[in-house]
Design a protein around this motif. Structure first.
Motif, PDB file in Angstrom:
ATOM      1  N   ILE A 163       0.831  -1.199   0.000  1.00  8.38           N
ATOM      2  CA  ILE A 163       0.000   0.000   0.000  1.00  8.38           C
ATOM      3  C   ILE A 163       0.870   1.255   0.000  1.00  8.38           C
ATOM      4  O   ILE A 163       0.639   2.191  -0.782  1.00  8.38           O
ATOM      5  CB  ILE A 163      -0.960  -0.003   1.207  1.00  8.38           C
ATOM      6  CG1 ILE A 163      -2.012  -1.102   1.022  1.00  8.38           C
ATOM      7  CG2 ILE A 163      -1.632   1.359   1.377  1.00  8.38           C
ATOM      8  CD1 ILE A 163      -2.896  -1.325   2.235  1.00  8.38           C
ATOM      9  N   LYS A 164       1.858   1.291   0.859  1.00  7.62           N
ATOM     10  CA  LYS A 164       2.734   2.459   0.937  1.00  7.62           C
ATOM     11  C   LYS A 164       3.448   2.696  -0.383  1.00  7.62           C
ATOM     12  O   LYS A 164       3.567   3.845  -0.857  1.00  7.62           O
ATOM     13  CB  LYS A 164       3.752   2.271   2.065  1.00  7.62           C
ATOM     14  CG  LYS A 164       4.691   3.453   2.258  1.00  7.62           C
ATOM     15  CD  LYS A 164       5.647   3.223   3.420  1.00  7.62           C
ATOM     16  CE  LYS A 164       6.573   4.417   3.617  1.00  7.62           C
ATOM     17  NZ  LYS A 164       7.525   4.176   4.747  1.00  7.62           N
ATOM     18  N   PHE A 165       3.921   1.623  -1.010  1.00  7.62           N
ATOM     19  CA  PHE A 165       4.646   1.773  -2.266  1.00  7.62           C
ATOM     20  C   PHE A 165       3.729   2.262  -3.385  1.00  7.62           C
ATOM     21  O   PHE A 165       4.079   3.184  -4.140  1.00  7.62           O
ATOM     22  CB  PHE A 165       5.299   0.457  -2.665  1.00  7.62           C
ATOM     23  CG  PHE A 165       6.050   0.530  -3.963  1.00  7.62           C
ATOM     24  CD1 PHE A 165       7.207   1.282  -4.066  1.00  7.62           C
ATOM     25  CD2 PHE A 165       5.596  -0.127  -5.094  1.00  7.62           C
ATOM     26  CE1 PHE A 165       7.903   1.373  -5.261  1.00  7.62           C
ATOM     27  CE2 PHE A 165       6.273  -0.043  -6.296  1.00  7.62           C
ATOM     28  CZ  PHE A 165       7.434   0.710  -6.380  1.00  7.62           C
ATOM     29  N   LEU A 166       2.555   1.665  -3.505  1.00 10.49           N
ATOM     30  CA  LEU A 166       1.640   2.056  -4.572  1.00 10.49           C
ATOM     31  C   LEU A 166       1.139   3.480  -4.390  1.00 10.49           C
ATOM     32  O   LEU A 166       0.891   4.183  -5.379  1.00 10.49           O
ATOM     33  CB  LEU A 166       0.459   1.079  -4.634  1.00 10.49           C
ATOM     34  CG  LEU A 166       0.795  -0.313  -5.186  1.00 10.49           C
ATOM     35  CD1 LEU A 166      -0.391  -1.249  -5.001  1.00 10.49           C
ATOM     36  CD2 LEU A 166       1.184  -0.236  -6.647  1.00 10.49           C
ATOM     37  N   GLU A 167       0.997   3.917  -3.164  1.00 11.57           N
ATOM     38  CA  GLU A 167       0.576   5.299  -2.904  1.00 11.57           C
ATOM     39  C   GLU A 167       1.637   6.309  -3.347  1.00 11.57           C
ATOM     40  O   GLU A 167       1.305   7.405  -3.801  1.00 11.57           O
ATOM     41  CB  GLU A 167       0.275   5.487  -1.419  1.00 11.57           C
ATOM     42  CG  GLU A 167      -1.040   4.870  -0.966  1.00 11.57           C
ATOM     43  CD  GLU A 167      -1.288   5.076   0.513  1.00 11.57           C
ATOM     44  OE1 GLU A 167      -2.469   5.089   0.913  1.00 11.57           O
ATOM     45  OE2 GLU A 167      -0.305   5.192   1.277  1.00 11.57           O
ATOM     46  N   SER A 168       2.898   5.944  -3.213  1.00 13.94           N
ATOM     47  CA  SER A 168       3.985   6.883  -3.533  1.00 13.94           C
ATOM     48  C   SER A 168       4.436   6.794  -4.987  1.00 13.94           C
ATOM     49  O   SER A 168       5.046   7.727  -5.507  1.00 13.94           O
ATOM     50  CB  SER A 168       5.186   6.628  -2.614  1.00 13.94           C
ATOM     51  OG  SER A 168       5.724   5.331  -2.834  1.00 13.94           O
ATOM     52  N   HIS A 169       4.131   5.685  -5.652  1.00 17.14           N
ATOM     53  CA  HIS A 169       4.622   5.478  -7.019  1.00 17.14           C
ATOM     54  C   HIS A 169       3.768   6.217  -8.042  1.00 17.14           C
ATOM     55  O   HIS A 169       2.556   6.363  -7.884  1.00 17.14           O
ATOM     56  CB  HIS A 169       4.621   3.979  -7.354  1.00 17.14           C
ATOM     57  CG  HIS A 169       4.865   3.711  -8.811  1.00 17.14           C
ATOM     58  ND1 HIS A 169       3.831   3.577  -9.724  1.00 17.14           N
ATOM     59  CD2 HIS A 169       6.014   3.589  -9.511  1.00 17.14           C
ATOM     60  CE1 HIS A 169       4.338   3.362 -10.917  1.00 17.14           C
ATOM     61  NE2 HIS A 169       5.656   3.361 -10.821  1.00 17.14           N
TER      62      HIS A 169
END
Length: 206
Positions: A163-169
């Motif tokens: 979730i954190k990665f997809l939010e920032s990508h």
């Protein structure tokens, strides 16, 4: 998975792919030869889409097959390791060409910071799966790899990392923005729903 348009790849690419097939550690479940070929095939699509000149297309293809070459040594700082490992094979290329290849490889490092279209192509090709139907299968392989290296310890931690990665990508090329961003947002929505419905004890474990 097979390499598409194989005749367009210079000999150095075949040497790199052969070394990857022989030297990549068996515990790598995501950063495999298959991943490298997948990225190369996606780059082929971008080369056609942007009508990239053959002289530059050759460099993109080298960067694509070499971008994870450092994994034959270690996952730590693998982009710079990839550059160091591939440089001895580039004796027939000019310093300008080598610099372009190295820039494309560096552009795959997260967080991605590409500086030109060719670097954007490599960056988006490397994470193309984020907006594809095979995301569950490929993310599952990455989860196995993260478990092996101790990056995460359980499902709830992995869910939080995703979730954190997809939010920032974010994607960089106009093609990926049009064709991959919305499916990626749907993946993120499903993951957040999964997280919100997880048992409280599982959420605390993360």
């Amino acid at each position: 998975m097979e390499l598409e348009n194989i005749s367009a790849y210079p000999e150095i690419c075949h040497k790199i792919l052969d070394n990857l097939s022989r030297k990549l550690p068996a515990h790598l479940t995501y950063h495999t030869l298959g991943h490298t070929i997948d990225v190369a095939n996606v780059c082929n699509h971008y080369i056609d889409y942007y009508m990239v000149a053959d002289s530059v297309a050759r460099l993109i293809r080298i960067a694509a097959v070499a971008h994870d070459y450092g994994y034959i040594v270690s996952p730590e700082g693998h982009e710079e390791r990839s550059i160091a490992e591939v440089r001895p094979l580039l004796s027939d290329y000019s310093e300008r060409e080598i610099s372009l290849i190295e820039g494309m490889i560096r552009a795959t490092k997260v967080p991605q910071k590409p500086h030109n279209l060719y670097e954007e192509i490599l960056a988006d090709a490397d994470l193309d799966y984020l907006g594809r139907q095979d995301y569950p299968q490929l993310s599952g392989r990455l989860y196995e790899e993260f478990l092996h290296f101790g990056v995460v310890a359980n499902d709830s931690q992995w869910l939080a990392v995703q979730i954190k990665f997809l939010e920032s990508h974010h994607f960089h090329t106009d093609w990926a923005k049009r064709h991959r961003s919305d499916p990626k947002q749907q993946v993120l929505k499903r993951l957040k729903q999964q997280a919100s419905s997880a048992p409280e004890s599982s959420q605390k474990a993360s």
